[in-house]
Write an enzyme that holds these catalytic residues in place. Structure first.
Site, PDB file in Angstrom:
ATOM      1  N   HIS A   1      -9.277  -5.244   5.719  1.00 19.94           N
ATOM      2  CA  HIS A   1      -9.165  -3.695   6.490  1.00 19.94           C
ATOM      3  C   HIS A   1      -9.511  -2.985   6.151  1.00 19.94           C
ATOM      4  O   HIS A   1     -10.017  -2.424   7.370  1.00 19.94           O
ATOM      5  CB  HIS A   1      -8.211  -3.616   4.632  1.00 19.94           C
ATOM      6  CG  HIS A   1      -8.334  -1.472   4.950  1.00 19.94           C
ATOM      7  ND1 HIS A   1      -6.937  -1.428   5.371  1.00 19.94           N
ATOM      8  CD2 HIS A   1      -8.646  -0.958   4.466  1.00 19.94           C
ATOM      9  CE1 HIS A   1      -6.482  -0.501   5.262  1.00 19.94           C
ATOM     10  NE2 HIS A   1      -7.329   0.525   4.970  1.00 19.94           N
ATOM     11  N   GLU A   2     -11.056  -2.847   5.417  1.00 19.76           N
ATOM     12  CA  GLU A   2     -12.590  -2.313   5.445  1.00 19.76           C
ATOM     13  C   GLU A   2     -13.458  -2.744   7.575  1.00 19.76           C
ATOM     14  O   GLU A   2     -13.597  -1.650   7.289  1.00 19.76           O
ATOM     15  CB  GLU A   2     -13.181  -2.222   4.676  1.00 19.76           C
ATOM     16  CG  GLU A   2     -13.043  -2.287   3.268  1.00 19.76           C
ATOM     17  CD  GLU A   2     -11.881  -1.036   3.270  1.00 19.76           C
ATOM     18  OE1 GLU A   2     -11.069  -0.496   2.421  1.00 19.76           O
ATOM     19  OE2 GLU A   2     -12.690   0.478   3.893  1.00 19.76           O
TER      20      GLU A   2
ATOM     21  N   HIS B   1      -5.836   5.192  10.119  1.00 18.85           N
ATOM     22  CA  HIS B   1      -4.561   3.586   9.144  1.00 18.85           C
ATOM     23  C   HIS B   1      -3.201   3.832   9.917  1.00 18.85           C
ATOM     24  O   HIS B   1      -2.989   4.365  10.839  1.00 18.85           O
ATOM     25  CB  HIS B   1      -4.327   4.425   7.950  1.00 18.85           C
ATOM     26  CG  HIS B   1      -5.101   4.230   7.049  1.00 18.85           C
ATOM     27  ND1 HIS B   1      -5.510   5.111   6.028  1.00 18.85           N
ATOM     28  CD2 HIS B   1      -6.149   3.002   6.817  1.00 18.85           C
ATOM     29  CE1 HIS B   1      -6.300   4.983   5.034  1.00 18.85           C
ATOM     30  NE2 HIS B   1      -6.777   3.286   5.554  1.00 18.85           N
TER      31      HIS B   1
ATOM     32  N   HIS C   1     -11.349  -0.588  10.175  1.00 20.45           N
ATOM     33  CA  HIS C   1     -12.244   0.693   9.764  1.00 20.45           C
ATOM     34  C   HIS C   1     -13.385   0.589  10.527  1.00 20.45           C
ATOM     35  O   HIS C   1     -14.257   1.082  11.246  1.00 20.45           O
ATOM     36  CB  HIS C   1     -12.093   1.716   8.516  1.00 20.45           C
ATOM     37  CG  HIS C   1     -11.394   2.040   7.820  1.00 20.45           C
ATOM     38  ND1 HIS C   1      -9.728   2.417   8.303  1.00 20.45           N
ATOM     39  CD2 HIS C   1     -10.273   1.861   6.734  1.00 20.45           C
ATOM     40  CE1 HIS C   1      -9.270   3.003   7.458  1.00 20.45           C
ATOM     41  NE2 HIS C   1      -9.777   2.833   6.381  1.00 20.45           N
TER      42      HIS C   1
HETATM   43  C1  LIG Z   1      -8.912   7.664   1.657  1.00 24.24           C
HETATM   44  C2  LIG Z   1      -9.326   6.013   1.339  1.00 24.24           C
HETATM   45  C3  LIG Z   1     -10.381   5.992   0.365  1.00 24.24           C
HETATM   46  C4  LIG Z   1      -8.431   5.228   0.423  1.00 24.24           C
HETATM   47  C5  LIG Z   1      -9.199   3.513   0.387  1.00 24.24           C
HETATM   48  C6  LIG Z   1      -9.396   3.025   1.645  1.00 24.24           C
HETATM   49  O1  LIG Z   1      -8.204   3.544   2.513  1.00 24.24           O
HETATM   50  N1  LIG Z   1      -9.911   2.358   2.356  1.00 24.24           N
HETATM   51  O2  LIG Z   1      -9.926   1.818   3.471  1.00 24.24           O
HETATM   52  C7  LIG Z   1      -8.789   3.091  -0.167  1.00 24.24           C
HETATM   53  O3  LIG Z   1      -9.308   1.653  -1.141  1.00 24.24           O
HETATM   54  N2  LIG Z   1      -7.169   2.564  -0.110  1.00 24.24           N
HETATM   55  C8  LIG Z   1      -6.731   1.967  -1.471  1.00 24.24           C
HETATM   56  C9  LIG Z   1      -5.403   2.341  -1.962  1.00 24.24           C
HETATM   57  C10 LIG Z   1      -4.263   1.820  -2.424  1.00 24.24           C
HETATM   58  N3  LIG Z   1      -5.169   1.022  -3.830  1.00 24.24           N
HETATM   59  O4  LIG Z   1      -3.520   1.283  -2.770  1.00 24.24           O
HETATM   60  C11 LIG Z   1      -7.181   0.783  -0.411  1.00 24.24           C
HETATM   61  O5  LIG Z   1      -5.997  -0.637  -0.988  1.00 24.24           O
HETATM   62  N4  LIG Z   1      -6.845   0.426   0.732  1.00 24.24           N
HETATM   63  C12 LIG Z   1      -7.376  -0.951   1.141  1.00 24.24           C
HETATM   64  C13 LIG Z   1      -6.379  -2.163   1.987  1.00 24.24           C
HETATM   65  C14 LIG Z   1      -7.099  -3.754   0.842  1.00 24.24           C
HETATM   66  C15 LIG Z   1      -5.831  -4.599   2.019  1.00 24.24           C
HETATM   67  C16 LIG Z   1      -4.501  -3.790   2.449  1.00 24.24           C
HETATM   68  C17 LIG Z   1      -4.524  -2.611   2.950  1.00 24.24           C
HETATM   69  N5  LIG Z   1      -3.369  -2.216   3.645  1.00 24.24           N
HETATM   70  C18 LIG Z   1      -5.529  -0.981   2.358  1.00 24.24           C
HETATM   71 ZN   LIG Z   2      -8.161   1.805   4.935  1.00 24.06          ZN
END
Ligand SMILES: CC(C)C[C@H](C(=O)NO)C(=O)N[C@@H](CC(N)=O)C(=O)NCc1cccc(N)c1
Ligand SMILES: [Zn+2]
Length: 157
Positions: free
Chosen positions: A112-113, A122, A116
């Site tokens: 996912h990262e 997203h 980005h």
């Molecule tokens: C506003 C951002 C800094 C949020 C951060 C994110 O999107 N990082 O890419 C993040 O860690 N989001 C969490 C939201 C959560 N805790 O569900 C996430 O797991 N994102 C990573 C992720 C990994 C794998 C799959 C998906 N769909 C998303």
């Molecule tokens: Zn993200």
């Protein structure tokens, strides 16, 4: 639309999580990058010193980029879109318990990262890797979901 305009990107893992072996982290990061090099004309090379295009680190709380992590849960990681300096870098919250199984699966979060880091935002598609919230899926033979593949191929053609 920020994008990389070179075809070989270097990456360096500067701080490792104690949750997994160093070789597991190296292998998992390489696998997460490969899902992109399989669909766009980019290659990734790991370096062990100096500054890489994609600097990868595991850190907790304040870690020098004004987006401090928040302890276990919630934000798991963040990454910067393509560009010089911090562009492309991926930071993982060390306060998570990183695993190769379901909770805080390093492969899925890294994939996912790196979306980005390739310039993807997203997605609203529930099944997309770039959907904002984490959902565990079996990572055996994982292939980039179609929405993400379309997105990244639209950028890198
Ligand atoms: C506003 C951002 C800094 C949020 C951060 C994110 O999107 N990082 O890419 C993040 O860690 N989001 C969490 C939201 C959560 N805790 O569900 C996430 O797991 N994102 C990573 C992720 C990994 C794998 C799959 C998906 N769909 C998303
Ligand atoms: Zn993200």
């Amino acid at each position: 639309q920020p994008k990389w305009d070179k075809t070989v990107l270097t990456y360096r893992i500067t701080d490792y999580t104690p949750d997994l072996s160093q070789s597991d982290v190296d292998a998992t990061i390489a696998k997460a990058l490969k899902i992109y090099s399989d669909v766009i004309p980019l290659d990734f090379k790991q370096i062990d010193s100096g500054t890489a295009d994609i600097m990868i680190t595991f850190r907790s709380r304040e870690h020098g980029d004004f987006a401090p992590f928040d302890g276990e849960g919630r934000v798991l990681a963040h990454a910067f879109s393509p560009g010089e300096g911090i562009g492309g870098d991926a930071h993982f919250d060390e306060d998570e318990s990183w695993t190769l199984t379901s909770a805080a699966n390093l492969f899925l979060v890294a994939a996912h990262e790196f979306g980005h880091a390739m310039g993807l935002a997203h997605s609203q598609v529930q099944t997309a890797l770039m959907y904002p919230t984490y959902q565990y899926v079996n990572t055996e033979g994982y292939m980039l979901p179609d929405d993400d593949k379309q997105g990244v191929q639209a950028i890198y053609g």
